[in-house]
Design an enzyme around this catalytic site. Sequence first.
Site, PDB file in Angstrom:
ATOM      1  N   TRP A 200       0.896  -0.964  -0.039  1.00  0.00           N
ATOM      2  CA  TRP A 200      -0.161  -0.147  -0.040  1.00  0.00           C
ATOM      3  C   TRP A 200       0.655   1.213   0.125  1.00  0.00           C
ATOM      4  O   TRP A 200       0.574   2.281  -0.780  1.00  0.00           O
ATOM      5  CB  TRP A 200      -1.002   0.029   1.203  1.00  0.00           C
ATOM      6  N   ASP A 269      -0.926   6.508   6.550  1.00  0.00           N
ATOM      7  CA  ASP A 269      -2.193   5.484   6.073  1.00  0.00           C
ATOM      8  C   ASP A 269      -2.543   4.626   7.154  1.00  0.00           C
ATOM      9  O   ASP A 269      -1.635   3.815   7.430  1.00  0.00           O
ATOM     10  CB  ASP A 269      -2.172   4.771   4.709  1.00  0.00           C
ATOM     11  N   LYS A 293     -12.113  -2.173   7.634  1.00  0.00           N
ATOM     12  CA  LYS A 293     -11.190  -2.982   8.500  1.00  0.00           C
ATOM     13  C   LYS A 293     -11.782  -2.893  10.084  1.00  0.00           C
ATOM     14  O   LYS A 293     -12.285  -3.932  10.706  1.00  0.00           O
ATOM     15  CB  LYS A 293      -9.952  -2.798   8.623  1.00  0.00           C
TER      16      LYS A 293
HETATM   17  N1  LIG Z   1      -7.466  -1.694   1.144  1.00  0.00           N
HETATM   18  C1  LIG Z   1      -6.321  -1.367   1.309  1.00  0.00           C
HETATM   19  C2  LIG Z   1      -5.728  -2.019   2.654  1.00  0.00           C
HETATM   20  O1  LIG Z   1      -5.974  -3.357   2.829  1.00  0.00           O
HETATM   21  O2  LIG Z   1      -4.997  -1.474   3.408  1.00  0.00           O
HETATM   22  C3  LIG Z   1      -6.035  -0.097   1.420  1.00  0.00           C
HETATM   23  O3  LIG Z   1      -6.241   0.526   2.313  1.00  0.00           O
HETATM   24  C4  LIG Z   1      -6.501   0.473   0.023  1.00  0.00           C
HETATM   25  O4  LIG Z   1      -7.720   0.914   0.369  1.00  0.00           O
HETATM   26  P1  LIG Z   1      -9.060   0.865  -0.799  1.00  0.00           P
HETATM   27  O5  LIG Z   1      -9.342  -0.535  -0.881  1.00  0.00           O
HETATM   28  O6  LIG Z   1     -10.025   1.513   0.126  1.00  0.00           O
HETATM   29  O7  LIG Z   1      -8.582   1.750  -1.887  1.00  0.00           O
HETATM   30  O1  LIG Z   2      -6.599  -8.265   1.130  1.00  0.00           O
HETATM   31  C1  LIG Z   2      -6.228  -6.795   1.301  1.00  0.00           C
HETATM   32  O2  LIG Z   2      -5.124  -6.732   1.837  1.00  0.00           O
HETATM   33  C2  LIG Z   2      -7.166  -5.778   1.050  1.00  0.00           C
HETATM   34  C3  LIG Z   2      -7.848  -6.179  -0.114  1.00  0.00           C
HETATM   35  C4  LIG Z   2      -7.808  -5.344  -1.058  1.00  0.00           C
HETATM   36  O3  LIG Z   2      -8.093  -3.948  -0.932  1.00  0.00           O
HETATM   37  C5  LIG Z   2      -7.197  -5.586  -2.415  1.00  0.00           C
HETATM   38  O4  LIG Z   2      -6.693  -6.522  -2.792  1.00  0.00           O
HETATM   39  O5  LIG Z   2      -7.479  -4.687  -3.445  1.00  0.00           O
END
Ligand SMILES: N[C@H](C(=O)O)[C@H](O)COP(=O)(O)O
Ligand SMILES: O=C(O)CCC(=O)C(=O)O
Length: 462
Positions: A200, A269, A293
């Site tokens: 991320w 973040d 989450k």
């Molecule tokens: N879902 C990611 C994570 O697991 O940390 C990251 O925050 C991106 O978030 P979005 O899917 O809301 O863009």
């Molecule tokens: O599984 C994850 O770490 C979060 C899922 C997600 O947001 C993704 O894979 O785009």
Amino acid sequence: MSASMVRATVRAVSKRRILPTRAALTLTPAAVNQVRMLLQDKPEYTSIDSIPFARYPLRKWNCIAITNTPGKPRNKRNPSSNLTKSTSERHIPTMEQKTIINFGAGPAKLPQSVLCQAQKELVNYGGLGISVLEMSHRSADFSKILSKTESLLRELLNIPDNYKVMFLQGGGSGQFSAVPLNLIGLKEDKCADYIVTGTWSEKAAKEAEKYGKVNVVHPKLDSYTKIPEPCTWNLNPAASYVYYCSNETVHGVEYNFVPETNGVVLVSDMSSNFLSRPVDVSKYGLIFAGAQKNVGCAGVTVVIVREDLIGHTLNECPVVFDYKVQASNNSLYNTPPVFSIYIMGLVLEWIHNNGGTAAMETLNKQKSSMIYDIISSSSGFYVCPVDEACRSRMNVPFRVGKKEGDEALEKKFLEGASQRGMIGLKGHRSVGGMRASLYNAVTVEDAEALATYMKDFLKEHQ
Ligand SMILES: N[C@H](C(=O)O)[C@H](O)COP(=O)(O)O
Ligand SMILES: O=C(O)CCC(=O)C(=O)O
């Protein structure tokens, strides 16, 4: 238990068959919820004996029926005399659903009481005759929801008054763009420092490159299993901000410290560890987090930003991402994610009623240690690749059988887990293996169930 509930007789009805001797009474959604609320925090209840005349184990419920109108005297001869007979309302979700334990990385498990509350209020919120889903974001009622959610958040995180709180759309990924669009122009050089410790932060750094100069403060890591020693970071004093992701969901790398930036604005973040522990907001220029989450459902992203950092937005910034516009409109420049904000409000209330972020931290430590301890004492049967110093309390990644994972055993592990009702344990598609996500709503009992399964599986296959 309300007086009306005491007088009710609740009976199990299996697979839509109603016991022939009695007609079923349709439970109103409110009554169903009352029964649920009554039982939700009482794992010791395996039947509803507390309600007179009922003797049916909960697990057998496919739907429930009530044989007398609550609050009215029972008519033994003709129990159906008080009944309403709509079949559409008769069936409620099976209680079997609740034996599922969701270890998914997000969207993730929500507290049971929040789901029940949302269900109860879904059709008719607060007696208004409409759902929050149908409510104008400019109505007085939504305004109350929004301000309650914001004040709960301010209280839980002790957010100083010189910070704005916004509820935006676009997810964490939206903020990967919004942060540089709003902050990279803080200083003339239009550059930013990024600490890249997982998927991320890597994505965020790549996005920021579109809007200015990005300096990754350490050599590229060959695997995302550690945080490079802070003394080796090559921080640029002319940077507009220093960015990091405090919990990398995919790799299970979490910071147990706040990076020292020598006065440069710190941006984090916190999507996957938000409100899982106390945070000193005053150390940050900006914190953002998607709700899906620890604090709600997908659709809303919280942005907490220090006031003096607002107003340096690049011209190309889309108006919906412009913090100045959104903050001065109290997140109502355009339609915000109304329902997601409402759900977040319920979750924040739940966190508040359960002891706040400090209590969440205690539980999260307890749950994650339980799993890490099994991994550590498994003599290499379970392997977590992450350095002990930065193992995440939220997402525990591990391989089964050997360091790089034994494909057949991992498949078996997932199958066995699924037979025990445990879902969401498959690692992120980019890394494989297993991952147990232990967000706030995952209970100690849930973690214990996983621990027991891991021990059993180890015994069977070592
Ligand atoms: N879902 C990611 C994570 O697991 O940390 C990251 O925050 C991106 O978030 P979005 O899917 O809301 O863009
Ligand atoms: O599984 C994850 O770490 C979060 C899922 C997600 O947001 C993704 O894979 O785009």
